[in-house]
Every structure is written in C-alpha cells, then in structure tokens.
Design a protein around this motif. Structure first.
Motif, PDB file in Angstrom:
ATOM      1  N   THR A 145      45.922  60.702  54.979  1.00 11.51           N
ATOM      2  CA  THR A 145      44.544  61.323  54.704  1.00 11.51           C
ATOM      3  C   THR A 145      44.816  62.787  54.149  1.00 11.51           C
ATOM      4  OG1 THR A 145      43.519  59.865  56.350  1.00 11.51           O
ATOM      5  CG2 THR A 145      42.451  61.983  55.826  1.00 11.51           C
ATOM      6  N   GLN A 146      45.641  63.467  54.892  1.00 11.20           N
ATOM      7  CA  GLN A 146      45.820  64.748  54.652  1.00 11.20           C
ATOM      8  C   GLN A 146      46.431  65.055  53.020  1.00 11.20           C
ATOM      9  OE1 GLN A 146      48.693  65.883  57.769  1.00 11.20           O
ATOM     10  NE2 GLN A 146      46.884  66.751  59.172  1.00 11.20           N
ATOM     11  N   THR A 147      47.140  64.109  52.758  1.00  9.73           N
ATOM     12  CA  THR A 147      47.853  64.295  51.282  1.00  9.73           C
ATOM     13  C   THR A 147      46.886  63.438  50.374  1.00  9.73           C
ATOM     14  OG1 THR A 147      49.258  62.494  51.802  1.00  9.73           O
ATOM     15  CG2 THR A 147      50.038  64.493  52.217  1.00  9.73           C
ATOM     16  N   GLY A 148      45.857  62.656  50.542  1.00 10.95           N
ATOM     17  CA  GLY A 148      45.146  62.116  49.856  1.00 10.95           C
ATOM     18  C   GLY A 148      45.426  60.642  49.209  1.00 10.95           C
ATOM     19  N   ARG A 149      46.457  60.213  50.004  1.00 11.26           N
ATOM     20  CA  ARG A 149      46.958  58.781  49.716  1.00 11.26           C
ATOM     21  C   ARG A 149      46.151  57.677  50.057  1.00 11.26           C
ATOM     22  NH1 ARG A 149      51.706  60.655  52.228  1.00 11.26           N
ATOM     23  NH2 ARG A 149      51.451  58.870  53.688  1.00 11.26           N
ATOM     24  N   ASP A 150      46.012  56.518  49.549  1.00 14.72           N
ATOM     25  CA  ASP A 150      45.507  55.453  50.067  1.00 14.72           C
ATOM     26  C   ASP A 150      45.770  54.920  51.293  1.00 14.72           C
ATOM     27  OD1 ASP A 150      43.732  53.049  50.330  1.00 14.72           O
ATOM     28  OD2 ASP A 150      44.933  51.900  48.585  1.00 14.72           O
ATOM     29  N   VAL A 151      45.038  55.091  52.530  1.00 15.67           N
ATOM     30  CA  VAL A 151      45.471  54.605  53.777  1.00 15.67           C
ATOM     31  C   VAL A 151      44.514  53.267  54.256  1.00 15.67           C
ATOM     32  CG1 VAL A 151      46.364  56.795  54.371  1.00 15.67           C
ATOM     33  CG2 VAL A 151      43.854  56.240  55.085  1.00 15.67           C
ATOM     34  N   SER A 152      43.870  52.703  53.089  1.00 15.05           N
ATOM     35  CA  SER A 152      42.985  51.589  53.875  1.00 15.05           C
ATOM     36  C   SER A 152      43.404  50.508  54.309  1.00 15.05           C
ATOM     37  CB  SER A 152      42.156  51.258  52.630  1.00 15.05           C
ATOM     38  OG  SER A 152      42.922  50.781  51.378  1.00 15.05           O
ATOM     39  N   ALA A 153      44.887  49.927  53.896  1.00 14.72           N
ATOM     40  CA  ALA A 153      45.623  49.108  54.660  1.00 14.72           C
ATOM     41  C   ALA A 153      46.077  49.328  55.790  1.00 14.72           C
ATOM     42  CB  ALA A 153      46.677  48.810  53.490  1.00 14.72           C
ATOM     43  N   LEU A 154      46.370  50.438  55.944  1.00  5.36           N
ATOM     44  CA  LEU A 154      47.028  51.216  57.313  1.00  5.36           C
ATOM     45  C   LEU A 154      45.598  51.057  58.413  1.00  5.36           C
ATOM     46  CD1 LEU A 154      49.337  54.110  56.163  1.00  5.36           C
ATOM     47  CD2 LEU A 154      49.951  51.858  57.297  1.00  5.36           C
ATOM     48  N   GLU A 155      44.519  51.303  57.771  1.00  2.04           N
ATOM     49  CA  GLU A 155      43.076  51.307  58.654  1.00  2.04           C
ATOM     50  C   GLU A 155      42.975  49.891  58.939  1.00  2.04           C
ATOM     51  OE1 GLU A 155      40.228  54.886  57.587  1.00  2.04           O
ATOM     52  OE2 GLU A 155      40.699  53.515  55.821  1.00  2.04           O
ATOM     53  N   ASP A 156      43.151  48.726  58.038  1.00  3.28           N
ATOM     54  CA  ASP A 156      43.079  47.483  58.544  1.00  3.28           C
ATOM     55  C   ASP A 156      43.883  47.098  59.603  1.00  3.28           C
ATOM     56  OD1 ASP A 156      41.039  46.979  56.796  1.00  3.28           O
ATOM     57  OD2 ASP A 156      42.499  46.162  55.326  1.00  3.28           O
ATOM     58  N   GLN A 157      45.512  47.659  59.420  1.00  2.00           N
ATOM     59  CA  GLN A 157      46.357  47.216  60.244  1.00  2.00           C
ATOM     60  C   GLN A 157      45.875  48.009  61.927  1.00  2.00           C
ATOM     61  OE1 GLN A 157      50.078  48.953  59.431  1.00  2.00           O
ATOM     62  NE2 GLN A 157      51.083  48.420  61.436  1.00  2.00           N
ATOM     63  N   ARG A 158      45.481  49.213  61.689  1.00  2.00           N
ATOM     64  CA  ARG A 158      45.033  49.853  63.193  1.00  2.00           C
ATOM     65  C   ARG A 158      43.900  49.368  63.787  1.00  2.00           C
ATOM     66  NH1 ARG A 158      43.339  56.294  62.779  1.00  2.00           N
ATOM     67  NH2 ARG A 158      41.492  55.261  61.966  1.00  2.00           N
ATOM     68  N   ASP A 159      42.810  48.529  63.135  1.00  6.17           N
ATOM     69  CA  ASP A 159      41.949  47.902  63.579  1.00  6.17           C
ATOM     70  C   ASP A 159      42.316  46.769  64.231  1.00  6.17           C
ATOM     71  OD1 ASP A 159      40.248  50.094  62.852  1.00  6.17           O
ATOM     72  OD2 ASP A 159      38.964  49.016  61.441  1.00  6.17           O
ATOM     73  N   GLU A 160      43.141  46.262  63.754  1.00  8.02           N
ATOM     74  CA  GLU A 160      43.687  44.807  64.131  1.00  8.02           C
ATOM     75  C   GLU A 160      44.625  45.214  65.477  1.00  8.02           C
ATOM     76  OE1 GLU A 160      44.153  40.704  64.483  1.00  8.02           O
ATOM     77  OE2 GLU A 160      42.627  41.792  63.309  1.00  8.02           O
ATOM     78  N   LEU A 161      45.435  45.983  65.479  1.00  5.90           N
ATOM     79  CA  LEU A 161      46.102  46.360  66.861  1.00  5.90           C
ATOM     80  C   LEU A 161      44.809  46.818  67.802  1.00  5.90           C
ATOM     81  CD1 LEU A 161      48.747  48.854  65.387  1.00  5.90           C
ATOM     82  CD2 LEU A 161      49.177  46.539  66.335  1.00  5.90           C
ATOM     83  N   LEU A 162      43.739  47.518  67.645  1.00 10.09           N
ATOM     84  CA  LEU A 162      42.851  47.623  68.397  1.00 10.09           C
ATOM     85  C   LEU A 162      42.160  46.494  69.082  1.00 10.09           C
ATOM     86  CD1 LEU A 162      41.037  50.831  66.983  1.00 10.09           C
ATOM     87  CD2 LEU A 162      42.012  50.732  69.235  1.00 10.09           C
ATOM     88  N   ASN A 163      41.851  45.411  68.150  1.00  9.13           N
ATOM     89  CA  ASN A 163      41.310  44.245  68.566  1.00  9.13           C
ATOM     90  C   ASN A 163      42.203  43.625  69.473  1.00  9.13           C
ATOM     91  OD1 ASN A 163      39.340  42.439  68.050  1.00  9.13           O
ATOM     92  ND2 ASN A 163      40.723  40.972  67.369  1.00  9.13           N
ATOM     93  N   LYS A 164      43.452  43.601  69.160  1.00 12.02           N
ATOM     94  CA  LYS A 164      44.349  42.704  70.155  1.00 12.02           C
ATOM     95  C   LYS A 164      44.422  43.419  71.542  1.00 12.02           C
ATOM     96  CE  LYS A 164      47.392  41.040  66.626  1.00 12.02           C
ATOM     97  NZ  LYS A 164      48.970  41.031  65.861  1.00 12.02           N
ATOM     98  N   LEU A 165      44.518  44.984  71.532  1.00  9.74           N
ATOM     99  CA  LEU A 165      44.522  45.682  72.717  1.00  9.74           C
ATOM    100  C   LEU A 165      43.330  45.543  73.619  1.00  9.74           C
ATOM    101  CD1 LEU A 165      46.296  48.003  74.108  1.00  9.74           C
ATOM    102  CD2 LEU A 165      44.692  49.713  72.724  1.00  9.74           C
ATOM    103  N   SER A 166      42.180  45.471  72.934  1.00  5.34           N
ATOM    104  CA  SER A 166      40.924  45.122  73.612  1.00  5.34           C
ATOM    105  C   SER A 166      40.891  43.786  74.340  1.00  5.34           C
ATOM    106  CB  SER A 166      39.514  45.149  72.784  1.00  5.34           C
ATOM    107  OG  SER A 166      39.825  43.830  72.087  1.00  5.34           O
ATOM    108  N   ALA A 167      41.626  42.806  73.900  1.00  9.95           N
ATOM    109  CA  ALA A 167      41.876  41.619  74.811  1.00  9.95           C
ATOM    110  C   ALA A 167      42.629  41.947  76.113  1.00  9.95           C
ATOM    111  CB  ALA A 167      42.426  40.618  74.016  1.00  9.95           C
ATOM    112  N   ASP A 168      43.576  42.918  75.989  1.00  8.76           N
ATOM    113  CA  ASP A 168      44.241  43.091  77.274  1.00  8.76           C
ATOM    114  C   ASP A 168      43.522  43.955  78.188  1.00  8.76           C
ATOM    115  OD1 ASP A 168      46.339  41.470  77.065  1.00  8.76           O
ATOM    116  OD2 ASP A 168      47.353  42.850  75.714  1.00  8.76           O
ATOM    117  N   ILE A 169      42.701  44.916  77.803  1.00 10.50           N
ATOM    118  CA  ILE A 169      42.167  45.917  78.442  1.00 10.50           C
ATOM    119  C   ILE A 169      40.941  46.573  77.808  1.00 10.50           C
ATOM    120  CG2 ILE A 169      43.645  47.727  77.598  1.00 10.50           C
ATOM    121  CD1 ILE A 169      43.458  49.294  80.460  1.00 10.50           C
ATOM    122  N   GLY A 170      39.753  46.881  78.370  1.00 11.21           N
ATOM    123  CA  GLY A 170      38.605  47.237  77.651  1.00 11.21           C
ATOM    124  C   GLY A 170      38.907  48.889  77.197  1.00 11.21           C
ATOM    125  N   VAL A 171      38.579  49.002  75.813  1.00 10.22           N
ATOM    126  CA  VAL A 171      39.058  50.287  75.143  1.00 10.22           C
ATOM    127  C   VAL A 171      37.591  50.896  74.576  1.00 10.22           C
ATOM    128  CG1 VAL A 171      41.381  49.802  74.696  1.00 10.22           C
ATOM    129  CG2 VAL A 171      39.495  48.988  73.062  1.00 10.22           C
TER     130      VAL A 171
END
Length: 495
Positions: free
Chosen positions: A189-215
């Motif tokens: 984000t700081q350098t202006g690169r396309d990070v949309s695929a990484l944001e998909d990955q981060r959201d999917e990690l959050l979804n998996k995390l929420s199954a173990d513990i409320g976030v």
C-alpha cells in the motif's frame, strides 16, 4: 486536436482496456475461489485527455464481513457444545427413547424405574430366587449406568481439553500467517502496488481464525489491520500475540481445566479477566468447565441418593446406619447431603448380595447386606420366607423425597426416581438447546456468507458483459489508432 495527441490517446486507451480485460479474466478465474472479491481497475483522465490506470479496487463490505465473522464464531461455539452433548445422548440412547422406556434407554431414570418394577415383582414372590436375581441385575445395571456416565463425562472433558489445545495451535499458526500477509499489504500500500490478492488472503485467514475464537478488527493507515478477541483482548497489532494453553493429561470429577491465555491474559475459565464470547474455544470450555461438570454433579448426587435410599439401619435401636445394596469404595458410613466428586464412578452393588461373589440373594429380602456378621442389621430375624417388609421399604424409599445438593442444578427435596428423571430432562434440554442453536447459527452463516458474496463476489454474467464491452472498446480504439496512422501516411505522401 493534433494527430500526435489523437494517437497518444488511442494508445493509452488500448493500454487501459488491456489492463481491464486482464482484470476481468482474473475475476472470471477467481469466481469459484472461496473468499475471492471482485476487482475493478481505477481509471482517471489525464491532462492530455487520455486515460491512466491508477491501480486496482477490491469490492468490500465491512459491515457484512464483520457479520460473517460473528456468525462463523457463533456457529463454531454452538457446534462444539452440541457435539459433546450428543455423545452423552448416544451413551444413554435418549434420542431414540423416552426417559423411562427401559426397552431402548440406558438412562439412570429408566433403570431406576426398572429397579422399582423388579422390587415390586420380588415383593409379590419374596421366596423366588429368580425374581431376587432380577432385582440384583437391575441394581447392577443402574450402578453400571452411573459408572459409564461418569466415565463418559470425564472422557468428554478430556477430549474437549485436547481439542482446545489443537485450536490454540491453530490460532497461533493463523496469526503467524496473518502477520506475513498484513506486512506485505502495508508495504504494498505504501509503494502503490496491487495488494488486492493479499487482502483476499488476509480476509480468508480472518474467517478461519473466527471459527476458533471470536474476533473484531479495525483497519488503520496504510491498510494495516488490528485484531481483537470479541472480549477486547489484543490478538494482533503489528505482530501476533502469543496464545497459550497447558493441556491436562487426565480428567476426574475434581479436575479443573487450564485457562487459555492471550498475551498473558486469561480469556477462558473462572478466572478469565476478558472471557471470550464465541468461537470453538468458547464452546469447548463451556462444555468442559460448565455443562459436563454440572451433569457429573447430578450423577454423583443420584448415586448418593441411591446409597441413602438403600442404606440399612441398626434394628436393635442403636441408631447406626451403613450402606446396603448400593455402596462405594472404602465406604464406612452413609454419605450426608453434599456433592461427593466422582461418587457416580465409584458406586457399586454390594458383593454381600451377589451369589457370584460369595453373597446371598436372600439378603435383598432379609437385610444384613452391609455386614452379614452383625445381626443388628438383620431385618428378618425369624428367617420368614414370605417376609416382605424390607422389600416394600425399599420400594417406598425410591419414591420418598430426600434432600439433594442445589448446586447440581435440578432442585432438591425429590425422590430418587424424580431426581433421575429431572437430571435426564436437564441433559436433554441442554442438548436440544445446543442443537437448535447450532442449526440456527449454521443457517445464519449461510445467509451472511451469501449476502457477502452477493456484495463482493464475482457475478459471471456481469463479467462476461464487461468483457464484450471491453472488446468493443478495444476494437474502437484500434480503429481510431488505424485512422490516425492512415492520416499520417496521407500527410507524408502529400509532403
């Protein structure tokens, strides 16, 4: 407009359209990928009238995403609790029978009723050894049911403890992956690169995390994300916090399970400073520390009630009493009101009434089970084969109210038969409530996931329509560029 400007604009248009076509192709390819959000090109008009590609926008809906995380956490908690209670249901066969249907139920309530029925038959034929054996068998089945129930409860707690340890390991692994993805997103984000695929990955990690513990999450400058538990404890802020748990090797009725700690702060257990509200961890600790121990208390109190009901008293008026047909390890007297941890696992039928262990069935009728060598506990002093007073006394004892410990949660001043029914009724109510909650939460997860997909996912019809539009636009820009080229040729020929 000069020919050079027209040519530059047409060339920029071709480049922008090529970028958009590439992005649409990427959307179509990612349509079936879980967690993929639709992407669009960010375009702007430059000073010369052409078009610039300024990056990639990702479809988002913060409110729907947070709702989806909460639904996932709630479903995981309900499912963990429901699964544990189903184990006890299967042990006693409750879902395929009524609580007092001895033909299919193995519940203590059904077996108390079976014992009462056997005693009534024995009262009608007190000299019949076959009916006496039926009483002994019914008593043994009831004691075994309590033993099995106690073992099942503690095994269930041990299994939940192991599942907690697995969930904690999973959380730490997911937080480590999240840290890498988040750092890449902030840097990109700081350098202006396309990070949309990484944001998909981060959201999917959050979804998996929420199954173990409320976030809960917040997003800061440069797309930096912070994760908190649903109780407010920090799970991730720049770096992952350590989630720790010490598993317990074995469980007994008096065992207290360890707490889960987030960065040194307890988030489960009686001493939790910031107790979590959802996720698999919450459901497992609720099962291990609250529901299972309460049912264990009920089994222990039922065992104590049986020992009290079948206790023998000094027939010479001395006032002494001792465990009779039902006894327990190292028993010296009849237990008073109050939960004795693990008593349900220790209760057994007195060997003095069991012919296979050197006992006598006649003691069921005559008394003296507690101490055959002490005539003070002999109810049938004359040895009358038709004696029924003691048998009728036992029948009455099963339906006579006595005090039970209120902390077990199913009331006090009930008969043994009523207490057994109340306990099984409590267990079934807990199981049905957990099952209904799990079904509701599963539906909620499906609906919120669908709503999120509708808002941020890929619509193939739209993407194909965009592809056709872009192809037409590309063709138009190519024709414009060809026209400019033809004009240049005509100009050069004229010169």
């Amino acid at each position: 407009m000069s020919l050079s400007n027209a040519g530059a604009i047409a060339n920029q248009s071709l480049g922008a359209i090529s970028s958009q076509i590439s992005l649409v192709s990427r959307n179509i390819a990612g349509a079936s990928t879980t967690g993929y959000a639709a992407k669009t090109s960010l375009l702007s008009t430059n000073a010369s009238g052409g078009v610039d590609v300024n990056g990639v926008a990702r479809a988002t809906s913060l409110a729907l995403f947070q709702n989806a995380l909460q639904a996932t956490s709630g479903q995981a908690a309900s499912s963990a609790l429901s699964s544990g209670l189903d184990q006890l249901d299967q042990l006693y066969g409750l879902s395929t029978s009524t609580a007092t249907d001895t033909s299919s139920s193995r519940s203590p309530a059904a077996l108390v009723a079976a014992l009462s029925s056997a005693l009534q038959s024995y009262s009608a034929s007190p000299s019949d050894l076959t009916t006496a054996q039926s009483v002994l068998t019914a008593a043994q089945s009831l004691a075994q049911s309590l033993n099995d129930g106690s073992t099942a409860v503690q095994n269930m707690r041990a299994q939940a403890d192991g599942d907690i340890a697995t969930a904690v390991d999973d959380i730490n692994s997911l937080l480590g992956q999240f840290q890498k993805a988040n750092a890449a997103i902030v840097s990109g984000t700081q350098t202006g690169r396309d990070v949309s695929a990484l944001e998909d990955q981060r959201d999917e990690l959050l979804n998996k995390l929420s199954a173990d513990i409320g976030v809960r999450t917040i997003t800061r400058a440069n797309n930096d994300m912070v994760i908190y538990t649903d109780s407010g404890a920090t799970l991730f802020e720049t770096t992952a916090r350590n989630v720790s748990f010490t598993a317990t090797a074995g469980y007994s009725a008096s065992t207290v399970g360890s707490s889960v700690y987030v960065d040194g702060v307890p988030v489960t257990g009686a001493d939790a400073a910031m107790p979590i509200q959802s996720g698999k961890l919450q459901g497992l600790t609720q099962l291990r520390d609250v529901v299972a121990p309460q049912f264990q208390n009920q089994l222990d109190e039922l065992a104590r009630g049986l020992i009290v009901s079948f206790a023998e008293t000094d027939q010479t008026g001395g006032g002494a009493s001792a465990p009779g047909l039902f006894t327990y390890s190292d028993a010296t007297d009849v237990p008073s009101v109050g939960i004795i941890p693990g008593l349900a696992g220790q209760i057994t039928v007195n060997a003095n009434a069991d012919p296979t262990k050197g006992g006598s069935l006649d003691r069921l009728r005559d008394g003296g089970i507690s101490d055959p060598g002490n005539s003070a506990f002999d109810y049938n002093a004359t040895g009358d084969a038709g004696y029924t007073d003691r048998i009728n006394q036992l029948i009455t004892a099963l339906s006579t109210p006595q005090d039970f410990d209120t902390t077990a949660g199913v009331g006090t001043n009930q008969s043994v038969a009523d207490y057994a029914s109340s306990s099984i009724g409590w267990l079934e109510a807990q199981r049905q409530q957990a099952s209904s909650s799990a079904s509701y939460q599963e539906t909620l997860v499906s609906q919120t996931s669908q709503a999120l997909s509708n808002a941020t996912g890929v619509n193939l019809d739209d993407q194909m329509s965009q592809m056709l539009d872009l192809e037409n636009a590309y063709s138009a820009s190519a024709k414009l560029l060809a026209a400019v080229d033809a004009m240049y040729k005509a100009l050069f020929q004229a010169l």
